[in-house]
Design an enzyme around this catalytic site. Sequence first.
Site, PDB file in Angstrom:
ATOM      1  N   VAL A 177      42.411   5.130  85.081  1.00  0.00           N
ATOM      2  CA  VAL A 177      42.385   6.224  85.962  1.00  0.00           C
ATOM      3  C   VAL A 177      42.484   7.816  85.498  1.00  0.00           C
ATOM      4  CG1 VAL A 177      43.490   4.858  87.942  1.00  0.00           C
ATOM      5  CG2 VAL A 177      45.004   6.374  86.541  1.00  0.00           C
ATOM      6  N   PHE A 221      53.534  -4.337  91.384  1.00  0.00           N
ATOM      7  CA  PHE A 221      53.107  -4.295  92.747  1.00  0.00           C
ATOM      8  C   PHE A 221      51.698  -4.581  92.809  1.00  0.00           C
ATOM      9  CE2 PHE A 221      56.585  -0.643  93.232  1.00  0.00           C
ATOM     10  CZ  PHE A 221      57.534  -1.505  93.095  1.00  0.00           C
ATOM     11  N   PRO A 240      59.323   3.058  97.181  1.00  0.00           N
ATOM     12  CA  PRO A 240      60.368   1.922  96.686  1.00  0.00           C
ATOM     13  C   PRO A 240      61.305   2.612  95.852  1.00  0.00           C
ATOM     14  CG  PRO A 240      58.241   1.296  96.019  1.00  0.00           C
ATOM     15  CD  PRO A 240      58.084   2.802  96.458  1.00  0.00           C
ATOM     16  N   GLU A 285      57.112  -4.586  85.324  1.00  0.00           N
ATOM     17  CA  GLU A 285      57.000  -3.979  84.095  1.00  0.00           C
ATOM     18  C   GLU A 285      57.442  -2.424  83.753  1.00  0.00           C
ATOM     19  OE1 GLU A 285      53.409  -5.276  82.252  1.00  0.00           O
ATOM     20  OE2 GLU A 285      53.904  -7.240  83.025  1.00  0.00           O
ATOM     21  N   PHE A 286      57.611  -2.039  85.204  1.00  0.00           N
ATOM     22  CA  PHE A 286      57.984  -0.634  85.040  1.00  0.00           C
ATOM     23  C   PHE A 286      58.889   0.032  83.938  1.00  0.00           C
ATOM     24  CE2 PHE A 286      60.620   3.042  86.754  1.00  0.00           C
ATOM     25  CZ  PHE A 286      59.405   3.977  87.191  1.00  0.00           C
ATOM     26  N   TYR A 336      58.842  12.633  85.968  1.00  0.00           N
ATOM     27  CA  TYR A 336      58.485  11.579  86.654  1.00  0.00           C
ATOM     28  C   TYR A 336      58.785  11.618  88.266  1.00  0.00           C
ATOM     29  CZ  TYR A 336      58.225   6.906  89.013  1.00  0.00           C
ATOM     30  OH  TYR A 336      57.763   5.754  89.767  1.00  0.00           O
ATOM     31  N   ARG A 388      44.335  -3.377  81.278  1.00  0.00           N
ATOM     32  CA  ARG A 388      44.114  -4.678  80.471  1.00  0.00           C
ATOM     33  C   ARG A 388      43.173  -5.647  81.178  1.00  0.00           C
ATOM     34  NH1 ARG A 388      50.691  -4.796  80.638  1.00  0.00           N
ATOM     35  NH2 ARG A 388      50.014  -3.904  82.521  1.00  0.00           N
ATOM     36  N   LYS A 392      55.980  12.065  91.541  1.00  0.00           N
ATOM     37  CA  LYS A 392      56.113  11.168  92.660  1.00  0.00           C
ATOM     38  C   LYS A 392      56.269  12.286  93.821  1.00  0.00           C
ATOM     39  CE  LYS A 392      55.127   7.093  91.270  1.00  0.00           C
ATOM     40  NZ  LYS A 392      54.211   6.403  91.743  1.00  0.00           N
TER      41      LYS A 392
HETATM   42  P1  NDP Z   1      53.999  -1.939  86.082  1.00  0.00           P
HETATM   43  O1  NDP Z   1      54.230  -1.281  84.946  1.00  0.00           O
HETATM   44  O2  NDP Z   1      54.514  -3.468  86.561  1.00  0.00           O
HETATM   45  O3  NDP Z   1      52.651  -1.750  86.743  1.00  0.00           O
HETATM   46  C1  NDP Z   1      52.045  -0.605  86.536  1.00  0.00           C
HETATM   47  C2  NDP Z   1      50.424  -0.941  86.747  1.00  0.00           C
HETATM   48  O4  NDP Z   1      49.630   0.620  86.728  1.00  0.00           O
HETATM   49  C3  NDP Z   1      49.502  -1.797  85.780  1.00  0.00           C
HETATM   50  O5  NDP Z   1      49.035  -2.656  86.348  1.00  0.00           O
HETATM   51  C4  NDP Z   1      48.964  -0.941  84.872  1.00  0.00           C
HETATM   52  O6  NDP Z   1      47.945  -1.564  84.585  1.00  0.00           O
HETATM   53  C5  NDP Z   1      48.613   0.293  85.769  1.00  0.00           C
HETATM   54  N1  NDP Z   1      48.213   1.477  85.141  1.00  0.00           N
HETATM   55  C6  NDP Z   1      49.135   2.287  84.282  1.00  0.00           C
HETATM   56  N2  NDP Z   1      48.602   3.325  83.791  1.00  0.00           N
HETATM   57  C7  NDP Z   1      47.260   3.007  84.324  1.00  0.00           C
HETATM   58  C8  NDP Z   1      45.906   3.659  83.921  1.00  0.00           C
HETATM   59  N3  NDP Z   1      45.926   4.912  83.232  1.00  0.00           N
HETATM   60  N4  NDP Z   1      44.645   3.268  84.580  1.00  0.00           N
HETATM   61  C9  NDP Z   1      44.833   2.392  85.426  1.00  0.00           C
HETATM   62  N5  NDP Z   1      45.845   1.609  85.728  1.00  0.00           N
HETATM   63  C10 NDP Z   1      46.843   1.984  85.074  1.00  0.00           C
HETATM   64  O7  NDP Z   1      55.005  -1.331  87.568  1.00  0.00           O
HETATM   65  P2  NDP Z   1      55.107  -1.068  89.006  1.00  0.00           P
HETATM   66  O8  NDP Z   1      54.309  -2.361  89.602  1.00  0.00           O
HETATM   67  O9  NDP Z   1      56.579  -1.230  89.181  1.00  0.00           O
HETATM   68  O10 NDP Z   1      54.284   0.152  89.235  1.00  0.00           O
HETATM   69  C11 NDP Z   1      53.540   0.269  90.029  1.00  0.00           C
HETATM   70  C12 NDP Z   1      53.678   1.649  90.974  1.00  0.00           C
HETATM   71  O11 NDP Z   1      54.920   1.615  91.732  1.00  0.00           O
HETATM   72  C13 NDP Z   1      53.689   2.888  89.987  1.00  0.00           C
HETATM   73  O12 NDP Z   1      53.015   3.944  90.502  1.00  0.00           O
HETATM   74  C14 NDP Z   1      55.178   3.202  89.819  1.00  0.00           C
HETATM   75  O13 NDP Z   1      55.266   4.511  89.657  1.00  0.00           O
HETATM   76  C15 NDP Z   1      55.555   2.707  91.320  1.00  0.00           C
HETATM   77  N6  NDP Z   1      57.015   2.639  91.576  1.00  0.00           N
HETATM   78  C16 NDP Z   1      57.684   1.551  90.868  1.00  0.00           C
HETATM   79  C17 NDP Z   1      59.048   1.299  91.172  1.00  0.00           C
HETATM   80  C18 NDP Z   1      59.838   0.365  90.178  1.00  0.00           C
HETATM   81  O14 NDP Z   1      61.076   0.354  90.225  1.00  0.00           O
HETATM   82  N7  NDP Z   1      59.200  -0.693  89.584  1.00  0.00           N
HETATM   83  C19 NDP Z   1      59.786   2.090  92.391  1.00  0.00           C
HETATM   84  C20 NDP Z   1      58.984   2.979  92.813  1.00  0.00           C
HETATM   85  C21 NDP Z   1      57.448   3.258  92.549  1.00  0.00           C
HETATM   86  P3  NDP Z   1      47.366  -1.417  82.697  1.00  0.00           P
HETATM   87  O15 NDP Z   1      48.401  -1.115  81.920  1.00  0.00           O
HETATM   88  O16 NDP Z   1      46.468  -2.740  82.586  1.00  0.00           O
HETATM   89  O17 NDP Z   1      46.346  -0.377  82.921  1.00  0.00           O
HETATM   90  C1  8X3 Z   2      60.995   3.996  90.409  1.00  0.00           C
HETATM   91  C2  8X3 Z   2      62.180   4.188  90.871  1.00  0.00           C
HETATM   92  O1  8X3 Z   2      64.304   5.108  90.842  1.00  0.00           O
HETATM   93  O2  8X3 Z   2      63.566   4.422  88.760  1.00  0.00           O
HETATM   94  O3  8X3 Z   2      59.825   4.936  90.829  1.00  0.00           O
HETATM   95  O4  8X3 Z   2      62.526   6.445  89.559  1.00  0.00           O
HETATM   96  S1  8X3 Z   2      63.243   4.884  89.951  1.00  0.00           S
END
Ligand code: NDP
Ligand code: 8X3
Length: 252
Positions: free
Chosen positions: A60, A13, A182, A188-189, A152, A34, A156
């Site tokens: 963070v 995202f 979402p 990459e989640f 988790y 990264r 949230k």
């Molecule tokens: P990704 O794994 O693709 O991206 C996660 C991002 O968070 C990466 O850029 C990673 O960067 C960064 N991150 C993780 N830990 C840290 C840290 N300690 N410090 C700084 N940056 C950090 O996953 P999404 O894009 O899917 O996730 C983004 C957000 O959306 C999250 O909060 C997730 O919980 C939420 N979300 C995701 C859903 C999904 O199904 N994909 C649905 C609902 C919510 P780096 O590793 O380089 O630090």
């Molecule tokens: C990510 C969506 O349904 O895997 O927040 O928890 S779910």
Amino acid sequence: MKTAFITGATSGFGEAIAYQLASENYRLILNGRRTDRLKELKEKIEAMEQTEVFLLPFDVRNRDEVKTQIESLPEAWKTIDVLINNAGLAVGLQAIHEGDIDDWERMIDTNVKGLLYVTRAISPGMVLRKKGHIINIGSIAGKEVYPNGNVYCGTKHAVDALNKAMRIDMVAHGIKVSAIHPGLAETEFSVVRFKGDEKRAKSVYEGYTPLFAEDIAELCSFILSRPDHVVINDLVVTPKAQANSTIRVNES
Ligand code: NDP
Ligand code: 8X3
């Protein structure tokens, strides 16, 4: 030109939001751990769009680093109009009696405490200027709980509560606070959740069309482009095949 600060911009995202806002002429401050990916992103965005990107890599979870890095921003980058609290992760999917406590700590430290550290460092400037917009990336897991999602979902739900709390505290200062929650989105989640098990991660998105990162970026853009008097408080979004956290159909 407005400046947006995006945490977790190295993939998913956060990265898509960076491209979206760059195309709308925002200047960007991009965070993530990264640095190689951040540098690549800066190069690509600056080559494509008429905007500037400032990289602020930090974890963070590191309270001191968050504060010193944000304080170290050059004068020209200190006026932050938009904060996207996006960095976050799920680690593991196990019943409460089997969960790995280190996984729990990572999720709580990143999704809750990290979001708070960043907000605490950036929001005072918004208050001083009486202007700003914070978008918190929550999850459908912050609205409902699902089997083995325990911690988790807890983090949230905390983001959901903090989003509401921030809006109460910020309203008198003219600052908008919004959340996007979402459902299943292919980023990459799941690779992170399943600790690098790509096959298991891929299987989460099989049999239907999930959300894509660009869908969330477009919603961000929509939220930010409302007239000044309008605030989207909360936005829950799922793929068409998903009714809630536990009901998802296959599409043929
Ligand atoms: P990704 O794994 O693709 O991206 C996660 C991002 O968070 C990466 O850029 C990673 O960067 C960064 N991150 C993780 N830990 C840290 C840290 N300690 N410090 C700084 N940056 C950090 O996953 P999404 O894009 O899917 O996730 C983004 C957000 O959306 C999250 O909060 C997730 O919980 C939420 N979300 C995701 C859903 C999904 O199904 N994909 C649905 C609902 C919510 P780096 O590793 O380089 O630090
Ligand atoms: C990510 C969506 O349904 O895997 O927040 O928890 S779910």
